[in-house]
Design a protein around this motif. Structure first.
Motif, PDB file in Angstrom:
ATOM      1  N   MET A  12       0.914  -1.146   0.050  1.00 55.48           N
ATOM      2  CA  MET A  12       0.150   0.161   0.112  1.00 55.48           C
ATOM      3  C   MET A  12       0.971   1.157   0.033  1.00 55.48           C
ATOM      4  O   MET A  12       2.005   1.197   0.754  1.00 55.48           O
ATOM      5  CB  MET A  12      -1.016   0.021   1.163  1.00 55.48           C
ATOM      6  N   PHE A  13       0.295   2.271  -0.800  1.00 54.82           N
ATOM      7  CA  PHE A  13       1.230   3.417  -0.919  1.00 54.82           C
ATOM      8  C   PHE A  13       0.077   4.731  -0.599  1.00 54.82           C
ATOM      9  O   PHE A  13      -1.154   4.586  -0.928  1.00 54.82           O
ATOM     10  CB  PHE A  13       1.586   3.714  -2.190  1.00 54.82           C
ATOM     11  N   ALA A  14       0.538   5.495   0.061  1.00 60.03           N
ATOM     12  CA  ALA A  14      -0.207   7.000   0.709  1.00 60.03           C
ATOM     13  C   ALA A  14       0.109   7.687  -0.740  1.00 60.03           C
ATOM     14  O   ALA A  14       1.165   7.835  -1.158  1.00 60.03           O
ATOM     15  CB  ALA A  14       0.246   7.681   1.902  1.00 60.03           C
ATOM     16  N   VAL A  15      -0.962   8.454  -1.357  1.00 58.10           N
ATOM     17  CA  VAL A  15      -0.628   9.100  -2.658  1.00 58.10           C
ATOM     18  C   VAL A  15      -1.564  10.564  -2.240  1.00 58.10           C
ATOM     19  O   VAL A  15      -2.287  10.492  -1.267  1.00 58.10           O
ATOM     20  CB  VAL A  15      -1.477   8.425  -3.885  1.00 58.10           C
ATOM     21  N   ASP A  16      -1.143  11.621  -2.936  1.00 57.03           N
ATOM     22  CA  ASP A  16      -1.968  12.751  -2.559  1.00 57.03           C
ATOM     23  C   ASP A  16      -3.033  13.023  -3.538  1.00 57.03           C
ATOM     24  O   ASP A  16      -3.853  13.942  -3.246  1.00 57.03           O
ATOM     25  CB  ASP A  16      -0.748  14.061  -2.737  1.00 57.03           C
ATOM     26  N   ASP A  17      -3.140  12.221  -4.716  1.00 55.30           N
ATOM     27  CA  ASP A  17      -4.187  12.428  -5.624  1.00 55.30           C
ATOM     28  C   ASP A  17      -4.392  11.156  -6.146  1.00 55.30           C
ATOM     29  O   ASP A  17      -3.934  10.541  -7.287  1.00 55.30           O
ATOM     30  CB  ASP A  17      -3.935  13.376  -6.592  1.00 55.30           C
ATOM     31  N   LEU A  18      -5.476  10.298  -5.385  1.00 55.47           N
ATOM     32  CA  LEU A  18      -5.739   8.922  -5.804  1.00 55.47           C
ATOM     33  C   LEU A  18      -6.412   9.056  -7.306  1.00 55.47           C
ATOM     34  O   LEU A  18      -6.002   8.016  -8.077  1.00 55.47           O
ATOM     35  CB  LEU A  18      -6.726   8.438  -4.851  1.00 55.47           C
ATOM     36  N   GLU A  19      -7.152   9.879  -7.681  1.00 53.67           N
ATOM     37  CA  GLU A  19      -7.830   9.687  -9.155  1.00 53.67           C
ATOM     38  C   GLU A  19      -6.652   9.863 -10.425  1.00 53.67           C
ATOM     39  O   GLU A  19      -6.661   9.085 -11.236  1.00 53.67           O
ATOM     40  CB  GLU A  19      -9.105  10.595  -9.375  1.00 53.67           C
ATOM     41  N   ASP A  20      -5.909  10.815 -10.175  1.00 52.96           N
ATOM     42  CA  ASP A  20      -4.796  11.159 -10.921  1.00 52.96           C
ATOM     43  C   ASP A  20      -3.843   9.962 -10.904  1.00 52.96           C
ATOM     44  O   ASP A  20      -3.394   9.571 -11.954  1.00 52.96           O
ATOM     45  CB  ASP A  20      -4.157  12.461 -10.366  1.00 52.96           C
ATOM     46  N   THR A  21      -3.469   9.377  -9.749  1.00 57.79           N
ATOM     47  CA  THR A  21      -2.677   8.109  -9.630  1.00 57.79           C
ATOM     48  C   THR A  21      -3.267   7.052 -10.562  1.00 57.79           C
ATOM     49  O   THR A  21      -2.489   6.489 -11.385  1.00 57.79           O
ATOM     50  CB  THR A  21      -2.263   7.878  -8.294  1.00 57.79           C
ATOM     51  N   VAL A  22      -4.360   6.721 -10.302  1.00 59.33           N
ATOM     52  CA  VAL A  22      -5.028   5.572 -10.901  1.00 59.33           C
ATOM     53  C   VAL A  22      -5.008   5.777 -12.687  1.00 59.33           C
ATOM     54  O   VAL A  22      -4.652   5.086 -13.353  1.00 59.33           O
ATOM     55  CB  VAL A  22      -6.407   5.391 -10.504  1.00 59.33           C
ATOM     56  N   ALA A  23      -5.542   7.074 -12.980  1.00 62.28           N
ATOM     57  CA  ALA A  23      -5.380   7.401 -14.158  1.00 62.28           C
ATOM     58  C   ALA A  23      -3.886   7.313 -14.839  1.00 62.28           C
ATOM     59  O   ALA A  23      -3.948   6.737 -15.961  1.00 62.28           O
ATOM     60  CB  ALA A  23      -5.684   8.887 -14.601  1.00 62.28           C
ATOM     61  N   ARG A  24      -2.961   7.650 -14.355  1.00 60.81           N
ATOM     62  CA  ARG A  24      -1.545   7.669 -14.861  1.00 60.81           C
ATOM     63  C   ARG A  24      -1.317   5.896 -14.841  1.00 60.81           C
ATOM     64  O   ARG A  24      -0.245   5.613 -15.842  1.00 60.81           O
ATOM     65  CB  ARG A  24      -0.560   8.217 -14.019  1.00 60.81           C
ATOM     66  N   LEU A  25      -1.553   5.344 -14.072  1.00 58.63           N
ATOM     67  CA  LEU A  25      -1.185   3.805 -14.053  1.00 58.63           C
ATOM     68  C   LEU A  25      -2.094   2.990 -15.184  1.00 58.63           C
ATOM     69  O   LEU A  25      -1.769   1.901 -15.373  1.00 58.63           O
ATOM     70  CB  LEU A  25      -1.481   3.152 -12.567  1.00 58.63           C
ATOM     71  N   ARG A  26      -2.939   3.541 -15.722  1.00 54.93           N
ATOM     72  CA  ARG A  26      -3.932   2.827 -16.623  1.00 54.93           C
ATOM     73  C   ARG A  26      -3.257   2.339 -17.875  1.00 54.93           C
ATOM     74  O   ARG A  26      -3.346   1.444 -18.330  1.00 54.93           O
ATOM     75  CB  ARG A  26      -5.063   3.681 -16.883  1.00 54.93           C
ATOM     76  N   ARG A  27      -1.770   3.053 -18.011  1.00 58.36           N
ATOM     77  CA  ARG A  27      -1.195   3.095 -19.156  1.00 58.36           C
ATOM     78  C   ARG A  27      -0.578   1.722 -19.490  1.00 58.36           C
ATOM     79  O   ARG A  27       0.060   0.859 -19.969  1.00 58.36           O
ATOM     80  CB  ARG A  27      -0.258   4.090 -19.448  1.00 58.36           C
ATOM     81  N   PHE A  28      -0.416   1.086 -17.866  1.00 62.22           N
ATOM     82  CA  PHE A  28      -0.007  -0.209 -17.683  1.00 62.22           C
ATOM     83  C   PHE A  28      -0.826  -1.327 -17.623  1.00 62.22           C
ATOM     84  O   PHE A  28      -0.701  -2.411 -16.985  1.00 62.22           O
ATOM     85  CB  PHE A  28       0.800   0.020 -16.384  1.00 62.22           C
ATOM     86  N   GLY A  29      -2.087  -0.845 -17.910  1.00 58.69           N
ATOM     87  CA  GLY A  29      -3.201  -2.023 -17.735  1.00 58.69           C
ATOM     88  C   GLY A  29      -3.657  -2.106 -16.577  1.00 58.69           C
ATOM     89  O   GLY A  29      -4.533  -3.049 -16.225  1.00 58.69           O
ATOM     90  N   SER A  30      -3.411  -1.197 -15.522  1.00 55.58           N
ATOM     91  CA  SER A  30      -3.914  -1.472 -14.040  1.00 55.58           C
ATOM     92  C   SER A  30      -5.130  -0.749 -14.062  1.00 55.58           C
ATOM     93  O   SER A  30      -5.428   0.624 -14.487  1.00 55.58           O
ATOM     94  CB  SER A  30      -2.793  -0.649 -13.153  1.00 55.58           C
TER      95      SER A  30
END
Length: 146
Positions: free
Chosen positions: A95-113
């Motif tokens: 688990m990681f603490a992030v400052d902007d969950l929606e942005d982080t998820v959006a950026r990781l989508r390019r890896f198929g996540s």
């Protein structure tokens, strides 16, 4: 006597470059990368003829880290099933603490996540989600909102 700290979590991956890119996109920094082989890793992990390439990733605060390991010899193998369910016994989530969950998820989508379920609001204190990362591990993300 007690432990001093938790130093890192190791993840065995099949594509080291992609795993480094994934954790870099998440916000970690590549501390170093090297090939490791010889009697010390053989003795440490209990296998003969170990040859690995590792990449050490550190979070911005410098505490802890993720060691990404690609086994060149002996070859790594997938567990069965390759992507265990979140309630499978054993270690498979980080688990990681992030400052902007929606942005982080959006950026990781390019890896198929993609989130396994969705983004959950826990008592207006945290936004939480699980998604699949390198080698099928579950990467949990938490954003403090309250």
């Amino acid at each position: 006597m007690s432990i001093q700290r938790m130093d890192n979590v190791a993840i065995v991956v099949d594509d080291l470059d992609e795993a480094v890119d994934f954790f870099t996109e998440l916000g970690m920094e590549l501390e170093g990368r090297q090939v490791v082989e010889g009697p010390v890793p053989d003795q440490t992990v209990g296998l003969d003829g170990v040859r690995t390439e590792i990449a050490m990733m550190r979070p911005p605060d410098g505490h802890g880290g993720v060691e990404l390991t690609k086994y060149l010899a002996p070859a790594a193998s997938w567990p069965s099933p390759a992507s265990p369910a979140p309630n499978t016994l054993g270690l498979h989530r980080v688990m990681f603490a992030v400052d902007d969950l929606e942005d982080t998820v959006a950026r990781l989508r390019r890896f198929g996540s993609e989130p396994l379920g969705g983004v959950a609001n826990y008592e207006d204190v945290y936004l939480l989600c699980y998604l699949r990362g390198p080698a099928g591990i579950i990467v949990a993300l938490a954003q403090r909102i309250g």
